[in-house]
Design an enzyme around this catalytic site. Structure first.
Site, PDB file in Angstrom:
ATOM      1  N   SER A  78       3.160  27.429 -12.629  1.00  0.00           N
ATOM      2  CA  SER A  78       2.444  26.148 -12.572  1.00  0.00           C
ATOM      3  C   SER A  78       1.840  25.787 -13.920  1.00  0.00           C
ATOM      4  CB  SER A  78       1.341  26.204 -11.511  1.00  0.00           C
ATOM      5  OG  SER A  78       1.896  26.325 -10.229  1.00  0.00           O
ATOM      6  N   HIS A 102       7.778  28.184  -5.916  1.00  0.00           N
ATOM      7  CA  HIS A 102       6.922  28.392  -4.735  1.00  0.00           C
ATOM      8  C   HIS A 102       7.680  28.020  -3.460  1.00  0.00           C
ATOM      9  CE1 HIS A 102       3.355  27.518  -7.578  1.00  0.00           C
ATOM     10  NE2 HIS A 102       3.278  28.795  -7.266  1.00  0.00           N
ATOM     11  N   ARG A 140       7.718  37.904 -10.421  1.00  0.00           N
ATOM     12  CA  ARG A 140       8.668  37.368 -11.391  1.00  0.00           C
ATOM     13  C   ARG A 140       9.036  38.401 -12.442  1.00  0.00           C
ATOM     14  NH1 ARG A 140       5.002  32.451 -13.089  1.00  0.00           N
ATOM     15  NH2 ARG A 140       3.657  34.250 -13.054  1.00  0.00           N
ATOM     16  N   LYS A 158     -13.277  27.657 -11.218  1.00  0.00           N
ATOM     17  CA  LYS A 158     -12.128  27.252 -12.012  1.00  0.00           C
ATOM     18  C   LYS A 158     -11.721  25.836 -11.639  1.00  0.00           C
ATOM     19  CE  LYS A 158      -7.446  28.849 -12.986  1.00  0.00           C
ATOM     20  NZ  LYS A 158      -6.409  29.781 -12.575  1.00  0.00           N
TER      21      LYS A 158
END
Length: 164
Positions: free
Chosen positions: A127, A17, A90, A41
């Site tokens: 993460s 990040h 990614r 969440k």
């Protein structure tokens, strides 16, 4: 003025990040790192804890600020005069997912999404993987800044003490 947003959950912020934020900061006048507060969440860290870690992570960038938002990202963009959303890719699967969101955001608001490919050094990093490794006392020192590693250790120690 070109103001862009780098949105995410940042639970926790990783070196990947920070790499993206730094690259975006060098290319734009102002960058807002926006933490999504998703009431549906439960993350490991609270929104305020994430903001603290992000402030520390970005303090070397003079044109980066940190904020939180809930609801639609495009509403945040309108309210903050943001000209573009920046997302990191990614892998091909990231692109498939992100393209659909980018097209919907553009349909809703006319705000463009800019894609920046992840540094190959961090292309495997997420993460969720960091949390899983830290949960089992694995070494995350190459994946996150030292202060994030400390917060991860403390959070998992607290959860273990509380029986969670």
């Amino acid at each position: 003025m070109r103001r862009v947003v780098c949105p995410g959950s940042f639970d926790p912020v990783t070196n990947g990040h920070i790499d993206i934020i730094g690259r975006v900061a060098r290319q734009n006048e102002e960058v807002i790192v926006a933490v999504l507060v998703n009431v549906n969440k439960r993350g490991l860290f609270t929104a305020d804890e994430k903001l603290d870690m992000l402030r520390e992570a970005t303090r070397g960038f003079g044109n980066v600020s940190v904020a939180k938002f809930d609801g639609l990202l495009v509403d945040f963009c309108r309210a903050n005069d943001v000209s573009a959303i920046v997302r990191s890719l990614r892998s091909v699967s990231d692109f498939d997912y992100e393209l659909q969101i980018a097209q919907m955001n553009y349909q809703l608001s006319g705000v463009d999404t800019l894609f920046l490919t992840a540094n190959p050094k961090y292309s495997f990093l997420s993460s969720s993987l960091v949390r899983e490794i830290a949960q089992y006392n694995g070494d995350v020192s190459a994946l996150v800044p030292p202060y994030v590693e400390e917060r991860l250790r403390a959070k998992y120690a607290e959860l273990a003490k509380d029986g969670g």
